[in-house]
Design a protein around this motif. Structure first.
Motif, short mmCIF file in Angstrom:
data_model
loop_
_atom_site.label_atom_id
_atom_site.label_comp_id
_atom_site.label_asym_id
_atom_site.label_seq_id
_atom_site.Cartn_x
_atom_site.Cartn_y
_atom_site.Cartn_z
N ALA A 78 -9.41 4.88 10.36
CA ALA A 78 -8.92 5.62 10.19
C ALA A 78 -6.88 6.40 9.63
CB ALA A 78 -7.81 5.11 12.24
N VAL A 79 -5.98 6.84 8.95
CA VAL A 79 -5.68 7.49 8.51
C VAL A 79 -4.10 7.63 8.61
CG1 VAL A 79 -7.19 8.25 6.97
CG2 VAL A 79 -5.97 9.90 8.29
N ASP A 80 -3.14 7.87 7.66
CA ASP A 80 -2.25 8.13 8.09
C ASP A 80 -1.15 9.24 7.04
OD1 ASP A 80 0.69 8.46 9.17
OD2 ASP A 80 1.83 7.42 8.11
N VAL A 81 -1.60 10.33 6.89
CA VAL A 81 -1.41 11.10 5.90
C VAL A 81 0.94 11.51 6.23
CG1 VAL A 81 -1.39 13.79 4.88
CG2 VAL A 81 -3.05 12.27 6.11
N ILE A 82 1.60 10.99 5.38
CA ILE A 82 2.49 11.74 4.88
C ILE A 82 3.41 12.44 4.24
CG2 ILE A 82 5.26 10.54 5.18
CD1 ILE A 82 3.51 7.32 4.72
N ASP A 83 3.72 13.51 5.52
CA ASP A 83 3.83 15.38 3.92
C ASP A 83 4.68 14.62 3.04
OD1 ASP A 83 5.64 17.89 4.58
OD2 ASP A 83 3.88 18.65 5.00
N PRO A 84 4.62 15.89 2.14
CA PRO A 84 6.06 15.14 1.35
C PRO A 84 7.01 15.97 1.58
CG PRO A 84 4.31 17.45 1.08
CD PRO A 84 3.73 16.44 1.27
N ARG A 85 7.29 16.64 2.50
CA ARG A 85 8.74 16.90 3.29
C ARG A 85 9.32 16.62 3.60
NH1 ARG A 85 6.83 22.66 5.52
NH2 ARG A 85 5.31 20.71 5.82
N GLU A 86 8.21 15.11 3.76
CA GLU A 86 9.14 13.92 5.06
C GLU A 86 9.36 12.81 3.76
OE1 GLU A 86 7.31 10.34 8.09
OE2 GLU A 86 6.31 12.45 7.89
N LEU A 87 8.25 12.77 2.76
CA LEU A 87 8.75 11.74 2.03
C LEU A 87 10.08 12.25 1.16
CD1 LEU A 87 5.21 11.46 0.09
CD2 LEU A 87 6.56 9.63 1.26
N SER A 88 10.71 13.15 1.35
CA SER A 88 11.83 13.68 -0.19
C SER A 88 13.04 13.46 0.80
CB SER A 88 11.52 15.12 -0.55
OG SER A 88 10.35 14.90 -1.45
N ILE A 95 21.68 7.31 4.37
CA ILE A 95 20.78 6.39 4.42
C ILE A 95 19.61 6.15 4.27
CG2 ILE A 95 20.50 4.58 6.29
CD1 ILE A 95 22.70 5.19 8.38
N LYS A 96 19.29 6.08 2.95
CA LYS A 96 18.02 6.16 2.31
C LYS A 96 16.83 5.36 3.14
CE LYS A 96 19.54 8.58 -1.94
NZ LYS A 96 21.52 8.87 -1.07
N ILE A 97 15.78 6.61 2.67
CA ILE A 97 14.12 4.91 3.26
C ILE A 97 13.81 5.08 1.51
CG2 ILE A 97 12.73 4.88 4.41
CD1 ILE A 97 14.12 6.25 6.68
N ASN A 98 13.63 3.38 1.00
CA ASN A 98 13.26 4.11 -0.25
C ASN A 98 11.59 4.11 0.15
OD1 ASN A 98 12.25 0.97 -0.07
ND2 ASN A 98 13.93 0.52 -0.18
N LEU A 99 10.40 4.53 -1.47
CA LEU A 99 9.15 4.27 -0.62
C LEU A 99 8.66 3.32 0.02
CD1 LEU A 99 7.45 6.75 -1.29
CD2 LEU A 99 6.86 5.93 -3.70
N ASN A 100 9.07 2.10 -0.56
CA ASN A 100 8.62 0.62 -0.04
C ASN A 100 8.62 0.54 0.88
OD1 ASN A 100 7.64 -0.03 -2.75
ND2 ASN A 100 8.69 -1.76 -2.64
N GLU A 101 9.97 1.30 2.17
CA GLU A 101 9.66 0.81 3.29
C GLU A 101 9.08 1.50 3.89
OE1 GLU A 101 14.12 0.24 4.48
OE2 GLU A 101 14.68 1.32 2.97
N ILE A 102 8.94 3.00 3.16
CA ILE A 102 8.60 3.90 4.07
C ILE A 102 6.48 3.65 3.96
CG2 ILE A 102 6.92 6.50 3.67
CD1 ILE A 102 9.89 7.47 2.44
N SER A 103 6.17 2.76 3.02
CA SER A 103 4.49 2.47 2.58
C SER A 103 4.73 1.16 4.45
CB SER A 103 4.70 1.66 1.38
OG SER A 103 4.88 3.29 0.29
N HIS A 104 5.92 0.33 3.66
CA HIS A 104 5.53 -0.27 4.75
C HIS A 104 5.89 -0.05 6.75
CE1 HIS A 104 7.21 -3.80 2.06
NE2 HIS A 104 6.79 -3.11 1.85
N ASP A 105 5.77 0.89 6.81
CA ASP A 105 6.10 1.69 7.98
C ASP A 105 5.02 2.19 8.24
OD1 ASP A 105 8.91 0.68 8.54
OD2 ASP A 105 9.33 2.65 7.70
N SER A 106 4.73 2.97 7.16
CA SER A 106 2.77 3.08 7.87
C SER A 106 1.87 2.19 7.48
CB SER A 106 2.71 4.07 6.49
OG SER A 106 0.85 5.03 6.48
#
Length: 334
Positions: A78-88, A95-106
């Protein structure tokens, strides 16, 4: 076997799972998290399929291996594709969500998805029976024999694992995952995609999915000068840098393919309109600000006067090319 497919019989027996990502560093395109899972009994066979860290394989080899694992009915993915607009958007919010948190949640989302499908990833050690052996010796013997028939030898010490390529500190990440999923045994390690075949397979799933997404990306923007010669998408790629420079807009920034929160994009901000809060105007009409020059949107083809709006609405000739190319019209009434 994709995650949406019918759950196979082997998925109801003890399984293992690997998780890895692709596209964490690029300034263009999505970040993709992928997972691969299979029966614990298939682990030895999995190691013979020549899966390896996707970064060490050529594109043709990755594509070949991906097609093989897709056709293999004893493997799920299975995959989870995170759109570049969502990342930015997440990285630039108040209240910023850093890349590590985004990765952990994915990664957590993939575990949840696979569990909800009914794949057996939880720890099934029957240690509680040991405490009751003196009360139910016959029942314990029966359960031990039955579980051995299902899961093979040593059923009382059988543990399933989810192997994860780390983001940040491995131990902190493992604790975080274990708190979310207390019934699952996690192994979090650096270079897990080189250590565990199940993670190597997940790495291939993620990398090929991202490569295809970038290759088939449909640009939302329709300006005449838009091109697809953006290179690898990594900040250090000269072709990517050149593409960014040619595709920046003074008002609207970059196309939706770009992760505009990346430091690479910040170097281009000097050529863009600065957005500032309005300051109070003095009685003589001068601004009370520190004297910093503020550019007007009218300098970039954006007008506000009613007369000008009517002219543009009728002719469309004086409008900024950005609006013309996208066939955007001004509305007076809603």
């Amino acid at each position: 076997m994709e995650s949406e497919s019918t759950l196979p019989d082997w998925a109801s027996k003890p399984c293992i799972m690997g998780i890895d990502e692709a596209g964490r560093g690029p300034v263009l395109g999505p970040m993709v998290y992928g997972c691969l899972y299979c029966a614990r009994s298939y682990e030895k066979t999995l190691s013979t399929l020549n899966f390896a860290d996707s970064k060490t394989l050529k594109e043709e080899k990755r594509e070949e291996l991906f097609e093989k694992l897709k056709a293999n009915e004893l493997i799920g993915w299975a995959v989870d594709v995170i759109d570049p607009r969502e990342l930015s958007a997440k990285m630039l919010r108040k209240i910023k969500i850093n890349l590590n948190e985004i990765s952990h949640d994915s990664a957590s989302g993939l575990v949840t998805r696979v569990l909800n499908m009914g794949v057996l990833l939880t720890d099934v050690r029957i240690f509680f029976l040991l405490k009751r052996m003196w009360v139910f010796p016959l029942m314990h013997a029966y359960l031990a024999v039955s579980s051995r028939q299902l899961y093979g030898p040593f059923p009382l010490f059988l543990t399933m694992h989810v192997y994860v390529d780390t983001v940040g500190d491995p131990e902190k990440y493992r604790i975080k995952l274990s708190e979310r999923f207390p019934s699952i045994k996690f192994v979090v390690a650096k270079k897990a995609d080189s250590l565990y075949p199940v993670v190597s397979g997940a790495s291939i799933v993620a990398k090929v999915t991202r490569d295809r997404a970038l290759r088939d990306w449909v640009l939302d923007e329709t300006a005449e000068n838009m091109t697809r010669n953006f290179g690898s998408g990594y900040p250090g790629d000269p072709e990517t840098k050149s593409w960014l420079e040619k595709h920046q807009h003074s008002v609207f920034g970059f196309p939706s393919l770009v992760r505009f929160s990346w430091g690479t994009c910040m170097s281009y901000s000097k050529n863009m309109v600065e957005v500032v809060e309005s300051d109070k105007t003095e009685e003589d009409g001068s601004s009370s600000s520190s004297g910093k020059r503020q550019l007007k949107l009218s300098s970039f083809g954006v007008t506000t006067s009613k007369r000008k709006s009517e002219e543009i609405g009728s002719s469309g000739k004086s409008r900024c090319k950005f609006f013309q190319s996208r066939k955007l019209e001004q509305l007076a009434n809603f």
